[in-house]
Design a protein around this motif. Structure first.
Motif, PDB file in Angstrom:
ATOM      1  N   SER A  63     -42.518  12.587  53.081  1.00 56.20           N
ATOM      2  CA  SER A  63     -43.035  11.847  53.096  1.00 56.20           C
ATOM      3  C   SER A  63     -43.686  11.859  55.015  1.00 56.20           C
ATOM      4  CB  SER A  63     -42.506  10.124  53.778  1.00 56.20           C
ATOM      5  OG  SER A  63     -43.090   9.334  54.052  1.00 56.20           O
ATOM      6  N   ASP A  64     -44.861  11.229  55.324  1.00 59.49           N
ATOM      7  CA  ASP A  64     -45.092  11.418  56.549  1.00 59.49           C
ATOM      8  C   ASP A  64     -44.277  10.593  57.326  1.00 59.49           C
ATOM      9  OD1 ASP A  64     -45.743   8.657  56.280  1.00 59.49           O
ATOM     10  OD2 ASP A  64     -47.642   8.873  57.094  1.00 59.49           O
ATOM     11  N   ASP A  65     -43.968  10.198  58.962  1.00 58.90           N
ATOM     12  CA  ASP A  65     -42.730   9.642  59.208  1.00 58.90           C
ATOM     13  C   ASP A  65     -43.343   8.222  60.783  1.00 58.90           C
ATOM     14  OD1 ASP A  65     -40.320   9.300  59.964  1.00 58.90           O
ATOM     15  OD2 ASP A  65     -40.485  10.759  61.880  1.00 58.90           O
ATOM     16  N   TRP A  66     -42.313   7.153  60.032  1.00 53.32           N
ATOM     17  CA  TRP A  66     -43.267   6.440  60.967  1.00 53.32           C
ATOM     18  C   TRP A  66     -41.507   5.356  60.997  1.00 53.32           C
ATOM     19  CZ3 TRP A  66     -40.791   3.515  56.841  1.00 53.32           C
ATOM     20  CH2 TRP A  66     -41.113   3.063  55.666  1.00 53.32           C
ATOM     21  N   ALA A  67     -41.556   4.228  62.048  1.00 55.66           N
ATOM     22  CA  ALA A  67     -40.290   3.938  62.568  1.00 55.66           C
ATOM     23  C   ALA A  67     -40.040   2.434  61.194  1.00 55.66           C
ATOM     24  CB  ALA A  67     -40.972   3.053  63.673  1.00 55.66           C
ATOM     25  N   GLY A  68     -38.469   3.017  60.941  1.00 58.44           N
ATOM     26  CA  GLY A  68     -37.437   2.692  59.631  1.00 58.44           C
ATOM     27  C   GLY A  68     -37.751   3.182  58.318  1.00 58.44           C
ATOM     28  N   LEU A  69     -39.123   4.300  58.420  1.00 56.18           N
ATOM     29  CA  LEU A  69     -38.240   4.490  57.186  1.00 56.18           C
ATOM     30  C   LEU A  69     -36.643   4.980  56.950  1.00 56.18           C
ATOM     31  CD1 LEU A  69     -39.972   6.450  54.615  1.00 56.18           C
ATOM     32  CD2 LEU A  69     -39.520   8.491  56.118  1.00 56.18           C
ATOM     33  N   ASP A  70     -35.912   5.387  58.067  1.00 54.76           N
ATOM     34  CA  ASP A  70     -34.494   6.004  57.808  1.00 54.76           C
ATOM     35  C   ASP A  70     -33.619   4.499  57.148  1.00 54.76           C
ATOM     36  OD1 ASP A  70     -34.533   4.277  60.138  1.00 54.76           O
ATOM     37  OD2 ASP A  70     -33.442   6.114  61.127  1.00 54.76           O
ATOM     38  N   ALA A  71     -34.689   3.157  57.414  1.00 53.99           N
ATOM     39  CA  ALA A  71     -33.408   2.222  56.831  1.00 53.99           C
ATOM     40  C   ALA A  71     -33.531   1.991  54.801  1.00 53.99           C
ATOM     41  CB  ALA A  71     -34.053   0.792  57.537  1.00 53.99           C
ATOM     42  N   PHE A  72     -34.763   2.866  54.395  1.00 45.88           N
ATOM     43  CA  PHE A  72     -34.995   2.733  53.370  1.00 45.88           C
ATOM     44  C   PHE A  72     -34.630   3.866  52.536  1.00 45.88           C
ATOM     45  CE2 PHE A  72     -38.637   0.158  55.693  1.00 45.88           C
ATOM     46  CZ  PHE A  72     -38.244  -0.980  54.704  1.00 45.88           C
ATOM     47  N   TYR A  73     -34.713   5.208  53.107  1.00 46.79           N
ATOM     48  CA  TYR A  73     -33.977   5.748  52.764  1.00 46.79           C
ATOM     49  C   TYR A  73     -33.904   7.105  54.321  1.00 46.79           C
ATOM     50  CZ  TYR A  73     -36.837   5.335  48.504  1.00 46.79           C
ATOM     51  OH  TYR A  73     -37.275   4.841  47.278  1.00 46.79           O
ATOM     52  N   ARG A  74     -32.608   7.712  54.036  1.00 49.27           N
ATOM     53  CA  ARG A  74     -31.961   8.902  54.631  1.00 49.27           C
ATOM     54  C   ARG A  74     -32.782  10.245  54.866  1.00 49.27           C
ATOM     55  NH1 ARG A  74     -25.916   9.478  52.602  1.00 49.27           N
ATOM     56  NH2 ARG A  74     -26.514   9.921  50.876  1.00 49.27           N
ATOM     57  N   PRO A  75     -33.690  10.737  56.255  1.00 50.25           N
ATOM     58  CA  PRO A  75     -33.990  11.765  55.485  1.00 50.25           C
ATOM     59  C   PRO A  75     -33.381  12.801  55.982  1.00 50.25           C
ATOM     60  CG  PRO A  75     -34.672   9.921  57.590  1.00 50.25           C
ATOM     61  CD  PRO A  75     -33.388   9.597  56.753  1.00 50.25           C
ATOM     62  N   GLY A  76     -34.102  13.922  54.984  1.00 50.29           N
ATOM     63  CA  GLY A  76     -32.908  15.069  54.392  1.00 50.29           C
ATOM     64  C   GLY A  76     -32.089  15.042  54.133  1.00 50.29           C
ATOM     65  N   THR A  77     -32.358  13.530  52.996  1.00 55.89           N
ATOM     66  CA  THR A  77     -31.096  13.762  51.958  1.00 55.89           C
ATOM     67  C   THR A  77     -31.370  13.385  51.071  1.00 55.89           C
ATOM     68  OG1 THR A  77     -29.013  13.326  52.985  1.00 55.89           O
ATOM     69  CG2 THR A  77     -28.670  12.372  51.393  1.00 55.89           C
ATOM     70  N   GLU A  78     -32.271  11.829  51.023  1.00 60.78           N
ATOM     71  CA  GLU A  78     -33.000  11.479  49.735  1.00 60.78           C
ATOM     72  C   GLU A  78     -34.697  11.337  49.955  1.00 60.78           C
ATOM     73  OE1 GLU A  78     -29.354   7.549  49.744  1.00 60.78           O
ATOM     74  OE2 GLU A  78     -31.066   7.037  51.194  1.00 60.78           O
ATOM     75  N   ILE A  79     -34.938  11.918  50.923  1.00 65.39           N
ATOM     76  CA  ILE A  79     -36.257  12.200  50.946  1.00 65.39           C
ATOM     77  C   ILE A  79     -36.446  13.436  52.288  1.00 65.39           C
ATOM     78  CG2 ILE A  79     -36.812  10.338  53.347  1.00 65.39           C
ATOM     79  CD1 ILE A  79     -39.284   9.700  51.463  1.00 65.39           C
ATOM     80  N   LEU A  80     -37.621  14.071  52.203  1.00 69.47           N
ATOM     81  CA  LEU A  80     -38.184  14.737  53.250  1.00 69.47           C
ATOM     82  C   LEU A  80     -39.122  14.209  54.282  1.00 69.47           C
ATOM     83  CD1 LEU A  80     -38.874  18.447  50.709  1.00 69.47           C
ATOM     84  CD2 LEU A  80     -36.414  17.513  52.700  1.00 69.47           C
ATOM     85  N   ILE A  81     -39.288  14.921  55.631  1.00 66.61           N
ATOM     86  CA  ILE A  81     -39.894  13.760  56.619  1.00 66.61           C
ATOM     87  C   ILE A  81     -40.622  15.451  56.953  1.00 66.61           C
ATOM     88  CG2 ILE A  81     -40.604  12.891  58.612  1.00 66.61           C
ATOM     89  CD1 ILE A  81     -39.107  11.074  56.079  1.00 66.61           C
ATOM     90  N   ALA A  82     -42.771  15.220  56.699  1.00 65.53           N
ATOM     91  CA  ALA A  82     -43.591  16.126  57.417  1.00 65.53           C
ATOM     92  C   ALA A  82     -44.489  16.057  58.267  1.00 65.53           C
ATOM     93  CB  ALA A  82     -44.176  16.258  56.218  1.00 65.53           C
ATOM     94  N   ARG A  83     -44.159  16.334  59.759  1.00 62.58           N
ATOM     95  CA  ARG A  83     -45.300  15.730  60.990  1.00 62.58           C
ATOM     96  C   ARG A  83     -45.537  16.680  60.909  1.00 62.58           C
ATOM     97  NH1 ARG A  83     -39.593  15.463  61.526  1.00 62.58           N
ATOM     98  NH2 ARG A  83     -38.446  12.724  62.768  1.00 62.58           N
ATOM     99  N   ASP A  84     -45.449  17.917  60.400  1.00 64.77           N
ATOM    100  CA  ASP A  84     -46.939  18.895  60.190  1.00 64.77           C
ATOM    101  C   ASP A  84     -46.998  19.587  59.049  1.00 64.77           C
ATOM    102  OD1 ASP A  84     -45.683  20.323  60.599  1.00 64.77           O
ATOM    103  OD2 ASP A  84     -45.732  20.215  63.245  1.00 64.77           O
ATOM    104  N   ALA A  85     -48.158  20.573  59.262  1.00 62.27           N
ATOM    105  CA  ALA A  85     -48.726  22.058  57.906  1.00 62.27           C
ATOM    106  C   ALA A  85     -46.922  22.056  58.096  1.00 62.27           C
ATOM    107  CB  ALA A  85     -49.833  22.247  58.485  1.00 62.27           C
ATOM    108  N   ASP A  86     -46.508  23.229  59.521  1.00 63.98           N
ATOM    109  CA  ASP A  86     -45.301  23.430  59.427  1.00 63.98           C
ATOM    110  C   ASP A  86     -44.409  23.064  58.136  1.00 63.98           C
ATOM    111  OD1 ASP A  86     -46.674  25.296  60.626  1.00 63.98           O
ATOM    112  OD2 ASP A  86     -45.795  24.836  62.510  1.00 63.98           O
ATOM    113  N   ASP A  87     -43.999  21.721  58.762  1.00 61.31           N
ATOM    114  CA  ASP A  87     -43.049  21.137  58.059  1.00 61.31           C
ATOM    115  C   ASP A  87     -43.273  20.905  56.592  1.00 61.31           C
ATOM    116  OD1 ASP A  87     -41.421  20.700  60.190  1.00 61.31           O
ATOM    117  OD2 ASP A  87     -41.947  18.256  60.284  1.00 61.31           O
TER     118      ASP A  87
END
Length: 371
Positions: free
Chosen positions: A286-310
């Motif tokens: 998923s792209d990133d936005w404020a509050g996302l980590d309240a729904f899923y733990r980044p890197g554990t339950e969901i992956l975060i992408a801020r650009d094509a490298d990610d």
């Protein structure tokens, strides 16, 4: 409780995010003995793509014009516990007048499009589903979006009491399914074309596809323009029907979520697609936005992408690593983000309204609206 809803649509999931949410919530309500009467204007667009004709455990009232249904609506409101108008309801203003005059029902407005509503207000546009008095007449305003949106609903529209009621998934509908060859991909994306999402799709799917011509990318959706920058390894499935969403998600090694600009800027506004994909056992990027980590733990339950490298880094993870994230994401969704959990929240919120506690069930904990 008896809940009357004047909404956009529950009968057609074509091109809107309301119908699937309402179906899950109505199913959960029926299982607890609540009764929903959903009033929906029978517009040609949704009539042509209707995939539900009756509301299990409730009533679906389709009508051609408000004048033909106003008397019935008033009759249903006479013994209702809760009366609700939603964003983008075609007859929202007339329904609001009726709801605010209801003899006993608690009066609720549910904005399932809060970032869009607030953005339109800031641009000076007329928001057709909100009257000149704003939301001040309602006992409660529910918002699909938490965070600072709740303050804005008070400050800009006069809401007296606000609470978040986030998106969710019905695990009876969205669950792991057998893979289908036409939906197989290294990275998939399911979503109707939106201009304010295009930059994110270009950065997080089109560019990675250009860098990896040996991998298969898939977009499912509708309304994509002729000048969309398709590449030879970007495949397209026009409007994946709702019953095939589980197969779509289950056929992809990794699936992408891109949030509309107004939602991402506001934060605390998770897309229903995230809940659906994780419930189907997909690894979500998923792209990133404020509050996302309240729904899923980044890197554990969901992956975060801020650009094509990610994105490229996520695609390079092993199948075992992606499966671990997919399983953790599904577990989190089934624990915290089902329709039944949101009904827990709705019952809790309504129980706090004077005179409404006797109509609802046991109060349960729920996500806070703020970090």
């Amino acid at each position: 409780m008896k809940l009357i809803v004047f909404g956009l649509t529950v009968s057609s999931a074509w091109g809107n995010g309301h119908a699937t949410l309402w179906r899950g919530l109505c199913r959960a309500m029926a299982e607890r003995g609540h009764h929903v009467v959903f009033f929906e204007r029978d517009v040609p667009y949704y009539r042509a793509h209707r995939d539900l004709t009756a509301l299990p455990g409730g009533q679906l009232v389709l009508f051609d014009a408000w004048s033909t249904v106003e008397a019935r609506a008033a009759g249903e409101l006479a013994d209702a516990d809760v009366a609700m108008v939603t964003s983008y309801c075609p007859d929202a203003r007339a329904a609001t007048d009726l709801v605010l005059a209801a003899p006993r029902a608690k009066r609720v407005f549910y904005d399932l499009d809060t970032p869009v509503t607030l953005a339109r207000l800031q641009r000076g546009e007329v928001v057709e589903y909100i009257g000149p008095d704003g939301l001040a007449g309602f006992d409660l305003v529910l918002s699909y979006t938490g965070g600072r949106a709740l303050t804005a609903l008070k400050d800009e529209l006069g809401a007296r009491q606000v609470a978040p009621l986030y998106g969710h998934v019905d695990p009876a509908v969205h669950r792991p399914a057998a893979a289908i060859a036409r939906y197989r991909s290294d990275l998939s994306y399911l979503g109707t074309y939106a201009a304010d999402r295009q930059a994110g799709v270009a950065d997080l799917l089109v560019e990675p596809a250009r860098r990896h011509p040996d991998r298969r990318f898939l977009i499912g959706g509708a309304q994509y323009p002729a000048d969309f920058p398709w590449g030879p390894n970007i495949h397209f499935s026009h409007h994946v029907v709702p019953e095939e969403h589980p197969a779509f998600f289950s056929s992809s090694r990794l699936t992408l979520n891109v949030t509309r600009a107004a939602m991402a800027e506001m934060g605390w506004c998770p897309s229903g697609r995230v809940f659906e994909a994780t419930a189907c056992g997909a690894a979500v990027l998923s792209d990133d936005w404020a509050g996302l980590d309240a729904f899923y733990r980044p890197g554990t339950e969901i992956l975060i992408a801020r650009d094509a490298d990610d994105v490229c880094a996520a695609m390079d993870l092993t199948d075992t690593e992606l499966q671990r994230i997919a399983e953790a994401g599904r577990d989190r969704t089934l624990t915290d983000h089902t329709a039944a959990r949101r009904l827990d929240a709705l019952e809790r919120i309504l129980a706090d309204l004077p005179g409404c506690a006797s109509a609802v069930g046991v109060r349960q904990p729920e996500l806070s609206a703020e970090p």
